[in-house]
Scaffold this active site. Structure first.
Site, PDB file in Angstrom:
ATOM      1  CE1 TYR A  36      21.449  78.707   5.012  1.00  7.99           C
ATOM      2  CE2 TYR A  36      23.276  80.241   4.985  1.00  7.99           C
ATOM      3  CZ  TYR A  36      22.788  78.980   5.194  1.00  7.99           C
ATOM      4  OH  TYR A  36      23.654  77.988   5.581  1.00  7.99           O
ATOM      5  CG  LEU A 184      29.174  78.577  18.459  1.00 11.75           C
ATOM      6  CD1 LEU A 184      28.821  80.026  18.758  1.00 11.75           C
ATOM      7  CD2 LEU A 184      30.458  78.175  19.151  1.00 11.75           C
ATOM      8  CB  ILE A 223      31.226  79.250   8.879  1.00 15.10           C
ATOM      9  CG1 ILE A 223      30.483  77.928   8.646  1.00 15.10           C
ATOM     10  CG2 ILE A 223      32.370  79.408   7.883  1.00 15.10           C
ATOM     11  CD1 ILE A 223      29.703  77.914   7.344  1.00 15.10           C
ATOM     12  CG  ASN A 235      32.080  83.507  17.577  1.00 21.54           C
ATOM     13  OD1 ASN A 235      32.119  83.106  18.736  1.00 21.54           O
ATOM     14  ND2 ASN A 235      30.944  83.692  16.936  1.00 21.54           N
TER      15      ASN A 235
END
Length: 263
Positions: A36, A184, A223, A235
């Site tokens: 990332y 999601l 997560i 969330n």
């Protein structure tokens, strides 16, 4: 290991303030990865968030927060595992990685050499828990056989458009946590009729329903990624939304499969 029902996925987050904000509203599980390219961002936000929380005297300490990262496919040779893990710890600003994953069983991954190197890091105290990510059942079986340390978690894509019950059953059988990433579906849950119907019944958002559906499945934690305070709070609260068995079954029955991150 114990993980809260909802943690923070940080892929794409490039602002330490978002991490600090997550800690301020109650997140206690931060998930990143070497690939990332934001471990320093997560570390900066962690440091800032703990400082702010300490100043506020609300009792949040480093020990309260699970910091997880992942070794990429070119970090998995027996001579690369240790240096890569130490670099990640340095960028995150932590002495110990609470959870270190094999990101994907590809590239330099060899269970006979990669996993013993992870065991050594656990014995040395650099790593508290070892996990794997994007594994198939046979690969999970082999990891469990080779590791001296208990397998703590398997991170896998899980959302209403991509759901593999056999991975959850494997986790139940062997006693580790399933960490659901992309719960999601990149925002696509808003397009799923079954999710929208349940959301309307609860006067909730489809995103909240997707998270509640995932976390209702033992032993799953989710997560989702978020950066604004409103989305962070929504969330985090979603795990408290109680769905009926029939509502869960209606989402389970969604036929369309859309894997966002295939091999």
């Amino acid at each position: 290991m114990h993980l809260p029902p909802v943690g923070l996925g940080t892929m794409g987050i490039d602002d330490p303030d978002a991490i600090a904000a997550a800690l301020a509203v109650g997140y206690r599980h931060l998930d990143t990865a070497r690939i990332y390219d934001n471990e320093d961002v997560v570390g900066g936000g962690l440091a800032a968030g703990l400082t702010a929380n300490d100043a506020a005297r609300d009792g949040v300490s480093r020990d309260d927060v699970t910091v997880a990262t992942k070794l990429w496919i070119d970090d998995l040779g027996p001579d690369e595992v240790g240096p890569a893990a130490r670099e990640s710890a340095d960028r995150l600003g932590v002495e110990t990685l609470d959870l270190l994953y094999v990101h994907r069983p590809r590239g330099d991954y060899d269970p006979e050499t990669t996993l013993p190197a992870l065991d050594r890091l656990r014995e040395e105290g650099l790593v508290r828990n070892v996990g794997v990510s994007n594994f198939e059942p046979a690969q999970l079986d082999r990891a469990i056989q080779v590791l001296d340390a208990p397998l703590a978690a398997h991170q896998t894509e899980l959302h209403p458009l991509f759901y593999r019950p056999e991975l959850l059953e494997h986790a139940r059988e062997h006693g580790y946590t399933v960490v659901a990433y992309s719960p999601l579906a990149g925002g696509r849950v808003r397009e799923v009729d079954a999710v929208r119907a349940v959301a309307e019944a609860h006067d909730a958002t489809p995103e909240s329903v997707a998270i509640a559906w995932a976390t209702a499945k033992e032993p799953v934690v989710a997560i989702p990624k978020a950066s604004s305070e409103a989305h962070l709070c929504a969330n985090l609260a979603a795990a408290g939304l109680e769905l009926t068995d029939a509502e869960i079954a209606s989402i389970d029955a969604v036929e369309h499969e859309e894997e966002l991150f295939p091999e």
